[in-house]
Design a protein around this motif. Structure first.
Motif, short mmCIF file in Angstrom:
data_model
loop_
_atom_site.label_atom_id
_atom_site.label_comp_id
_atom_site.label_asym_id
_atom_site.label_seq_id
_atom_site.Cartn_x
_atom_site.Cartn_y
_atom_site.Cartn_z
N ARG A 86 12.62 7.03 -4.68
CA ARG A 86 12.66 6.80 -6.13
C ARG A 86 11.29 6.99 -6.75
N GLU A 87 10.27 6.90 -5.92
CA GLU A 87 8.89 6.97 -6.42
C GLU A 87 8.72 6.05 -7.62
N PRO A 88 8.97 4.77 -7.47
CA PRO A 88 8.94 3.86 -8.60
C PRO A 88 7.54 3.66 -9.16
N PRO A 89 7.44 3.51 -10.48
CA PRO A 89 6.14 3.15 -11.05
C PRO A 89 5.80 1.72 -10.64
N LEU A 90 4.54 1.45 -10.38
CA LEU A 90 4.15 0.12 -9.93
C LEU A 90 3.02 -0.38 -10.83
N PRO A 91 3.15 -1.61 -11.36
CA PRO A 91 2.07 -2.13 -12.20
C PRO A 91 0.77 -2.25 -11.39
N ALA A 92 -0.36 -1.99 -12.05
CA ALA A 92 -1.65 -2.01 -11.34
C ALA A 92 -1.90 -3.38 -10.71
N LYS A 93 -1.60 -4.43 -11.48
CA LYS A 93 -1.87 -5.77 -10.95
C LYS A 93 -0.67 -6.26 -10.15
N SER A 94 -0.35 -5.51 -9.11
CA SER A 94 0.77 -5.94 -8.28
C SER A 94 0.43 -5.72 -6.82
N TRP A 95 1.14 -6.43 -5.97
CA TRP A 95 1.05 -6.23 -4.52
C TRP A 95 2.41 -5.77 -4.03
N ALA A 96 2.41 -5.13 -2.87
CA ALA A 96 3.67 -4.76 -2.24
C ALA A 96 3.69 -5.33 -0.83
N LEU A 97 4.82 -5.92 -0.51
CA LEU A 97 4.95 -6.62 0.77
C LEU A 97 6.10 -5.99 1.56
N PHE A 98 5.85 -5.70 2.81
CA PHE A 98 6.81 -5.00 3.67
C PHE A 98 7.18 -5.92 4.82
N VAL A 99 8.48 -6.10 5.01
CA VAL A 99 8.94 -7.01 6.07
C VAL A 99 9.62 -6.18 7.15
N TYR A 114 3.53 4.96 0.58
CA TYR A 114 3.65 5.29 -0.84
C TYR A 114 2.86 4.30 -1.69
N CYS A 115 2.90 3.03 -1.30
CA CYS A 115 2.27 1.98 -2.11
C CYS A 115 0.77 1.88 -1.87
N ALA A 116 0.30 2.38 -0.74
CA ALA A 116 -1.09 2.14 -0.34
C ALA A 116 -2.08 2.49 -1.45
N GLU A 117 -1.86 3.59 -2.14
CA GLU A 117 -2.80 4.03 -3.18
C GLU A 117 -2.45 3.48 -4.56
N ARG A 118 -1.32 2.80 -4.66
CA ARG A 118 -0.81 2.49 -6.00
C ARG A 118 -0.83 1.03 -6.38
N VAL A 119 -1.02 0.15 -5.41
CA VAL A 119 -1.04 -1.28 -5.73
C VAL A 119 -2.36 -1.89 -5.26
N GLU A 120 -2.63 -3.10 -5.73
CA GLU A 120 -3.89 -3.77 -5.36
C GLU A 120 -3.95 -4.07 -3.87
N LYS A 121 -2.80 -4.49 -3.34
CA LYS A 121 -2.82 -4.92 -1.95
C LYS A 121 -1.47 -4.66 -1.30
N THR A 122 -1.50 -4.17 -0.06
CA THR A 122 -0.26 -4.07 0.72
C THR A 122 -0.32 -5.12 1.84
N VAL A 123 0.80 -5.78 2.02
CA VAL A 123 0.89 -6.84 3.04
C VAL A 123 2.07 -6.52 3.95
N ALA A 124 1.85 -6.60 5.26
CA ALA A 124 2.96 -6.38 6.22
C ALA A 124 3.30 -7.70 6.89
N VAL A 125 4.56 -8.08 6.78
CA VAL A 125 5.05 -9.29 7.47
C VAL A 125 5.81 -8.78 8.69
N ILE A 126 5.20 -8.86 9.86
CA ILE A 126 5.72 -8.17 11.05
C ILE A 126 5.81 -9.15 12.23
#
Ligand code: M6R
Length: 362
Positions: A86-99, A114-126
């Motif tokens: 979908r290539e969704p737009p992401l607000p600058a002041k947002s984080w993305a979390l992957f489980v 995809y999110c690495a360059e587009r959000v403030e922080k990426t978090v992996a819950v693994i």
């Protein structure tokens, strides 16, 4: 390795009080304060995006309720295979979390990239600390479930939920929604879970008896409301995966918008309904099912059963649990229902047909 259990899945279900206790000790200090990295400050965030596949996605779907209610944080959730294209737009002041239990699922990894360059922080819950997602995300949070062998995810799901619950509490504190006292009360509620889970495991024999009938069904519906709605989806997925019975999960309130047409005597309907704020609403949906001769298995607590057991086909009594965290406890009967139904059908519980433990190709 199965430690006397017939299947890895049975062992992994039974381990949950212990592994959840471990995870709790990692993320909650004895004084009740949260043990999370300093850099996880949710205060200025406009949005949190949660992305995953399968059971891990349902953990995200539960967590959406928590982040919204405990931290007033807007949350978007998506399955990774849709999100990435979908290539969704992401607000600058947002984080993305992957489980992800494995940390290797192809679609989830692509969504992370995809999110690495587009959000403030990426978090992996693994669960696997050496996984690709753990390496590539800005921050990796282990769920401490230990090695999960069964293809059907069980203990990883409840440990994902626990980790996400702790994150939601941190967000609630950072954003000024929860007071110190609120936090302490929620921390106590989380610490009560391993004991409550032990009680839930005691239902295993009763569930094995019910499973003899469930194994005859062609279709099974699961219903829940609020944070129990995603648990209905998870219960249905688990049953499909290992017993090959067609199952669907629905938000209770959606019943009359279509699925009620499926109800007849041969369709078991499993209702997750703790005696909470939304209980009466769920019960009224359940009564609509019974009026059409659906066979209801009501999973509730003493108060809930007392109020609504009349006319049900079967009942499972769980202990009372703090309202937001009910899905963590109710996951156990959902898993046991799938497990015993599969055993009654004689399917290969640990290696169900067509499925792989880790889906590293899209
Ligand atoms: O390793 P992951 O958590 O990324 O795996 C995601 C799904 O493939 C996984 O949860 C799958 O749905 C399980 N078989 C569910 O029991």
């Amino acid at each position: 390795e199965k430690a006397g259990y017939k299947h890895f899945m049975a062992k992994e279900i039974a381990e949950q009080p212990a592994v959840l206790g471990d995870a709790l000790r990692h993320y909650l200090r004895p004084d009740g304060s949260l043990n999370l990295p300093e850099e996880l400050d949710f205060s200025g965030l406009d949005r949190l995006t949660l992305v995953a596949c399968g059971t891990a996605y349902y953990a995200c779907a539960v967590a959406k309720y928590w982040f919204e209610s405990l931290a007033r944080l807007p949350v978007e959730i998506d399955v990774a295979s849709e999100f990435r294209y979908r290539e969704p737009p992401l607000p600058a002041k947002s984080w993305a979390l992957f489980v992800s239990q494995s940390g290797e699922t192809a679609d989830t990894l692509a969504a992370l990239r995809y999110c690495a360059e587009r959000v403030e922080k990426t978090v992996a819950v693994i669960n696997v600390p050496s996984s690709t997602m753990a390496r590539e995300a800005d921050l990796a949070l282990p769920i401490h479930a230990g090695v999960e062998v069964g293809v059907a995810s069980t203990k990883a799901f409840t440990c994902q939920l626990l980790t996400l619950a702790v994150l939601a509490l941190k967000a609630g504190r950072d954003r000024g929604v929860l007071s110190e006292a609120d936090l302490a009360a929620h921390a106590d509620a989380l610490r009560a879970l391993p004991g409550l889970m032990n009680t839930a495991l005691g239902l295993s024999d009763d569930i094995a008896r019910l499973a003899e009938s469930l194994a005859e069904a062609q279709d099974v519906l699961f219903l829940g409301r609020g944070p129990l709605y995603p648990l209905a989806l998870e219960g249905a997925l688990k049953l499909k995966e290992i017993s090959y019975i067609h199952a669907e999960g629905y938000a209770s309130g959606e019943l009359k918008h279509g699925p009620i047409a499926l109800i007849e005597r041969s369709v078991p309907v499993i209702v997750f309904a703790p005696h909470d704020r939304l209980f009466d609403k769920t019960v009224s949906n359940m009564q609509e099912v019974m009026a059409r001769h659906g066979q209801v298995l009501l999973v509730s607590d003493a108060k809930g059963l007392q109020a609504a057991e009349q006319g049900t086909w079967a009942r499972l009594k769980l202990p009372e649990v703090a309202e937001p965290f009910a899905p963590i406890l109710y996951a156990l009967p959902a898993q046991l229902i799938a497990y015993h139904t599969a055993c009654a059908k004689g399917t290969d519980v640990d290696q169900p047909r067509n499925l792989a433990k880790s889906v590293t190709v899209e």
